[in-house]
Scaffold this motif. Structure first.
Motif, short mmCIF file in Angstrom:
data_model
loop_
_atom_site.label_atom_id
_atom_site.label_comp_id
_atom_site.label_asym_id
_atom_site.label_seq_id
_atom_site.Cartn_x
_atom_site.Cartn_y
_atom_site.Cartn_z
N SER A 1 62.70 27.02 26.35
CA SER A 1 63.60 26.06 26.98
C SER A 1 64.99 26.61 27.24
O SER A 1 65.94 25.85 27.33
CB SER A 1 63.70 24.82 26.09
OG SER A 1 64.12 25.19 24.79
N SER A 2 65.13 27.93 27.33
CA SER A 2 66.45 28.50 27.58
C SER A 2 66.97 28.06 28.94
O SER A 2 66.23 28.03 29.92
CB SER A 2 66.38 30.02 27.53
OG SER A 2 67.60 30.58 27.94
N PRO A 3 68.27 27.71 29.04
CA PRO A 3 68.84 27.37 30.35
C PRO A 3 68.69 28.50 31.35
O PRO A 3 68.57 28.27 32.55
CB PRO A 3 70.31 27.10 30.02
CG PRO A 3 70.32 26.73 28.58
CD PRO A 3 69.24 27.55 27.95
N THR A 4 68.71 29.74 30.86
CA THR A 4 68.45 30.88 31.72
C THR A 4 66.96 31.19 31.63
O THR A 4 66.47 31.56 30.56
CB THR A 4 69.26 32.11 31.28
OG1 THR A 4 70.64 31.76 31.25
CG2 THR A 4 69.04 33.27 32.23
N LYS A 5 66.26 31.06 32.73
CA LYS A 5 64.80 31.06 32.69
C LYS A 5 64.20 32.34 32.12
O LYS A 5 63.09 32.33 31.61
CB LYS A 5 64.25 30.83 34.10
CG LYS A 5 64.60 31.95 35.09
CD LYS A 5 64.16 31.60 36.50
CE LYS A 5 64.54 32.71 37.49
NZ LYS A 5 64.20 32.36 38.87
N THR A 6 64.93 33.45 32.18
CA THR A 6 64.37 34.73 31.73
C THR A 6 64.72 35.06 30.28
O THR A 6 64.30 36.09 29.78
CB THR A 6 64.89 35.87 32.62
OG1 THR A 6 66.30 36.02 32.40
CG2 THR A 6 64.61 35.60 34.08
N GLN A 7 65.48 34.22 29.61
CA GLN A 7 66.02 34.61 28.31
C GLN A 7 65.12 34.30 27.14
O GLN A 7 65.25 34.89 26.07
CB GLN A 7 67.39 33.98 28.09
CG GLN A 7 68.52 34.72 28.76
CD GLN A 7 68.61 36.16 28.29
OE1 GLN A 7 68.76 36.45 27.11
NE2 GLN A 7 68.48 37.09 29.23
N ASP A 8 64.19 33.36 27.29
CA ASP A 8 63.33 33.05 26.16
C ASP A 8 61.94 33.62 26.40
O ASP A 8 61.48 33.73 27.54
CB ASP A 8 63.23 31.54 25.94
CG ASP A 8 62.85 31.22 24.50
OD1 ASP A 8 62.77 32.16 23.69
OD2 ASP A 8 62.64 30.04 24.19
N GLY A 9 61.26 34.00 25.33
CA GLY A 9 59.93 34.56 25.49
C GLY A 9 59.34 35.03 24.19
O GLY A 9 60.04 35.24 23.20
N VAL A 10 58.02 35.18 24.19
CA VAL A 10 57.28 35.78 23.09
C VAL A 10 57.14 37.27 23.40
O VAL A 10 56.71 37.64 24.49
CB VAL A 10 55.89 35.13 22.93
CG1 VAL A 10 55.10 35.82 21.83
CG2 VAL A 10 56.03 33.64 22.63
N LEU A 11 57.51 38.14 22.44
CA LEU A 11 57.50 39.58 22.66
C LEU A 11 56.57 40.26 21.67
O LEU A 11 56.56 39.92 20.48
CB LEU A 11 58.91 40.17 22.50
CG LEU A 11 59.85 40.15 23.71
CD1 LEU A 11 60.16 38.74 24.14
CD2 LEU A 11 61.13 40.90 23.40
#
Length: 394
Positions: free
Chosen positions: A313-323
């Motif tokens: 749910s990060s406001p910046t679409k590319t900032q959150d993720g499973v790595l």
């Protein structure tokens, strides 16, 4: 902190053929690809995952390993080696909000101590105390409390080079400058006391790794570039002397197959009803390569491309993720890379697993060889990429 690489064990027992080199030494032929296979009937290739050590081997427990943003944290494995001279394993890592470059050592690779080095007073706590395990970078990093992003000035990626006749350059490192985003070159005789060469390299983003390519006599820098849409791609530069480098050029990126697999994997993350994160999939689903540690094993190039499945749910679409890392192989750094089966090589833990410490992200370093095994040390994050503050203090 996985303890075994079962892929290697399987290869040794069932798919590895000893072969005499010209010098009379024995090497193993890894059957990760079909390079050494003339024909194959009635067989299928199965890739195995490493076995994780049941508990973390290094935990943050020092005042300089704490912080208000990340809580108690060991952020990155900066380098690791077995030192035959000292008879112990050595590890460099970042810790705390300021990502101070710290040092630890171990007799067995599992139980680690943090020796008091009395080298650096950069605790940023106002005391100037050197009673810590922080290494001396040879320059004064900016204070992250007053300079945004300055903690990245201490993300020092370290390699050992036994082939350099100059013992003052036995250890080599690169570290990011802020806000210039250029790379410093550092040298050290012991890995603890460093000297900045005065040279600065190309610009780069905040993730990078080094490889001493002993097969070709080169040093290889694997960096990261973020394009206008926020996609992360791997770059590469090379040098024969660690002073003069080629341009830092685009090298490797996720492809269409990665995007398709990424959508499937995100559904798997969400299927765990006990999982806190990610809570949903972004409308614009995408998969990137976050960074790419590479190493040489039995004459083959292997790499751990860190897959970044955008989520959350990060406001910046590319900032959150499973790595998490995959495994791939190549006979030449010029490529092509064999992506093998594209499954997670070291997978994040599900929410209902025990000893939860790596359910959000796994960031590995190059492995260290322990007998007939490869041990992969990695940073395990409870949270996904942009959710540091929502998971308490660990």
């Amino acid at each position: 902190s996985p303890r075994l690489w079962t892929l290697v064990a399987a290869i040794m027992l069932t798919l590895a053929v000893p072969s005499l080199c010209e010098a009379g030494e024995t090497t193993r032929r890894l059957f990760l690809d079909d390079y050494h296979i003339q024909s194959m009937t009635g067989l299928s290739r199965v890739y195995h995952q490493p076995v994780k050590h049941p508990v973390p081997v290094i935990m943050p427990d020092k005042p300089w390993e704490m912080g208000s943003e990340l809580g108690r944290s060991v952020n990155w494995v900066l380098g690791i080696e077995w030192s035959p001279t000292l008879g112990r394993y050595r590890m460099w890592y970042n810790a705390g909000d300021y990502r101070r470059p710290c040092y630890a050592e171990s007799a067995d690779g599992l139980t680690w101590t943090k020796p008091v080095l009395n080298l650096s007073g950069t605790n940023f706590d106002g005391s100037g105390s050197k009673s810590n395990n922080i290494i001396d970078l040879g320059y004064a990093p900016k204070d992250p409390a007053t300079t945004p992003g300055a903690y990245k000035e201490q993300r020092t990626i370290i390699i050992r080079d036994d082939l350099d006749p100059d013992t003052n350059r036995r250890y080599k490192a690169v570290v990011l400058r802020v806000p210039e985003r250029t790379m410093r070159l550092l040298f050290s005789s012991d890995g603890l006391r460093w000297t900045w060469s005065g040279n600065t390299l190309f610009t780069n983003s905040d993730c990078y790794r080094l490889l001493h390519d002993t097969l070709t006599g080169r040093y290889v820098f694997f960096g990261k570039v973020v394009d206008g849409d926020g996609h992360r791609n791997v770059t590469m530069a090379t040098s024969v002397d660690f002073n003069t480098w080629s341009a830092n050029q685009h090298y490797f990126e996720a492809d269409a197959t990665d995007q398709t697999l990424g959508i499937t994997r995100k559904a798997q993350w969400l299927s765990d009803t006990n999982r806190v994160q990610p809570t949903y999939i972004n409308a614009q689903a995408w998969t990137d390569i976050y960074n790419m540690p590479a190493f040489i094993y039995e004459g083959l190039y292997l790499a751990l491309p860190c897959i970044d499945d955008w989520t959350g749910s990060s406001p910046t679409k590319t900032q959150d993720g499973v790595l998490y890392p995959e495994l791939m192989a190549s006979r030449d750094l010029a490529g092509p890379w064999n992506r093998l089966d594209r499954s997670p090589f070291i997978n994040v833990s599900m929410k209902n697993a025990t000893n939860l410490y790596d359910q959000g992200m796994i960031l590995p370093a190059q492995p260290v060889r322990v007998g007939d095994e490869l041990w992969f040390y990695y940073t395990g994050y409870v949270n996904t990429h942009a959710q540091f503050q929502s998971h308490g203090t660990d």
